[in-house]
Design an enzyme around this catalytic site. Structure first.
Site, PDB file in Angstrom:
ATOM      1  N   ARG A  23     -49.990   8.369  85.153  1.00  8.80           N
ATOM      2  CA  ARG A  23     -50.588   9.550  84.533  1.00  8.80           C
ATOM      3  C   ARG A  23     -50.733   9.345  83.038  1.00  8.80           C
ATOM      4  O   ARG A  23     -50.054   8.538  82.417  1.00  8.80           O
ATOM      5  CB  ARG A  23     -49.723  10.781  84.790  1.00  8.80           C
ATOM      6  N   LYS A  26     -36.184   7.004  87.116  1.00  8.63           N
ATOM      7  CA  LYS A  26     -37.428   6.986  87.889  1.00  8.63           C
ATOM      8  C   LYS A  26     -37.480   5.769  88.801  1.00  8.63           C
ATOM      9  O   LYS A  26     -37.244   4.643  88.372  1.00  8.63           O
ATOM     10  CB  LYS A  26     -38.629   6.986  86.938  1.00  8.63           C
ATOM     11  N   ARG A  69     -39.665  17.315  80.599  1.00  9.11           N
ATOM     12  CA  ARG A  69     -38.507  16.524  80.199  1.00  9.11           C
ATOM     13  C   ARG A  69     -37.259  17.401  80.185  1.00  9.11           C
ATOM     14  O   ARG A  69     -37.338  18.604  79.950  1.00  9.11           O
ATOM     15  CB  ARG A  69     -38.723  15.928  78.800  1.00  9.11           C
TER      16      ARG A  69
END
Length: 331
Positions: A129, A194, A329
């Site tokens: 993204r 992640k 975040r």
């Protein structure tokens, strides 16, 4: 990848020393040509040992992608009631190095059938993204893109990335990874690191047929010396010791789980998935910051609404935020 180079890679994939003379004899090329191919492997990020008197070997065994192995796994699962509606036969291109699997699908979209997919050993211009680069070392991860066509226009796609994220997490469960969580709108995390990201690109118009390219990057066994990733990350192998992840079986299960989820999503939209997504929300009831262009918004994550928008408590009021160029975040 050059066919000779591909054959050489398969010879080296078992990670045992093999001499340049033997390699040259099997491939019908000179030892100097072998050396040039080895240099090309190193440029792809492969760690190749070269020892005088022994020859060459990879630093560790390499599991290469195989169309036949993936296809056989998928076919074996199609007898299960859960997967009987999945499009057949399996359309899958297995590539060595490509600029981007999403780009590859987009370039061939006119001739693709529902569920057509491609997977690559490496990407030279992988992206996530916001146009960010997706680091794509050779034979270390899953770089998968899939074509799916929806009728009814853009309005039918609300929450699609959330559904794909859930499908990926179901695959992780299948391989014994049960502590995955989901970060709105398109990431999978383990222990706040992640492990996977989703990029969905759409072509179509309001009320018309919509063509989607669903891209997935899933870290499997990243090199120890990898650079260029700008956030905390992890990979499947770190959570699967000592069992070696089979990327072919992983790819096949991803295709099955994603397509199964897409079929349900086509019929009932996001509603069938909201409860499961909420149970895996990595930021549930936590303080977060939204980055929206040059602005930031602080609040408490309150989950998602029926359309998949993020619900945030801001100054005592719940506000909703849709995808696009928003980053979330922890704070």
């Amino acid at each position: 990848m050059h066919s000779t180079r591909n054959k050489l890679l398969h010879l080296l994939a078992q990670s045992e020393f093999i001499s340049g003379t033997e390699l040259g004899a099997q491939l019908g090329i000179s030892r100097s040509a072998i050396g040039k191919h080895i240099d090309a492997f190193k440029q792809l990020g492969l760690d190749v040992f070269s020892v005088r008197g022994k020859g060459y070997k990879l630093s560790e065994p390499l599991s290469l992608l195989s169309h036949d192995t993936i296809s056989d796994y998928v076919q074996a699962q199609l007898s299960h009631e859960k997967y009987r509606q999945i499009p057949q036969p399996l359309y899958l291109d297995v590539l060595n190095v490509v600029d981007s699997t999403n780009t590859y699908i987009k370039q061939n979209i006119a001739q693709l059938s529902q569920g057509a997919s491609c997977i690559a050993e490496a990407q030279s211009a992988g992206r996530g993204r916001h146009g960010k680069q997706w680091i794509s070392p050779f034979a270390s991860s899953i770089y998968l893109s899939m074509y799916w066509r929806f009728s009814g226009g853009y309005q039918t796609l609300s929450g699609l990335s959330l559904v794909v994220g859930l499908a990926v997490n179901r695959t992780l469960n299948h391989f014994g990874i049960t502590d995955g969580q989901l970060k709105w709108p398109n990431d999978i995390y383990i222990n706040m690191q992640k492990i996977a990201g989703i990029l969905i690109e759409v072509e179509g118009s309001v009320g018309d047929e919509v063509h989607c390219v669903i891209g997935l990057g899933l870290n499997v066994n990243l090199p120890d010396d990898i650079t260029g990733i700008e956030q905390p990350f992890t990979d499947l192998q770190s959570h699967s010791q000592p069992t070696m992840i089979n990327r072919n079986h992983l790819t096949a299960q991803l295709i099955l789980d994603i397509q199964h989820a897409l079929i349900i999503f086509e019929k009932s939209g996001l509603s069938s998935f909201i409860s499961e997504w909420e149970s895996l929300n990595v930021f549930a009831d936590k303080d977060i910051t939204l980055i929206i262009g040059q602005q930031s918004v602080q609040g408490v994550c309150m989950g998602i609404d029926p359309q998949g928008a993020l619900r945030v408590m801001v100054d005592g009021e719940i506000k909703t935020y849709h995808g696009g160029e928003i980053s979330v975040r922890a704070r």
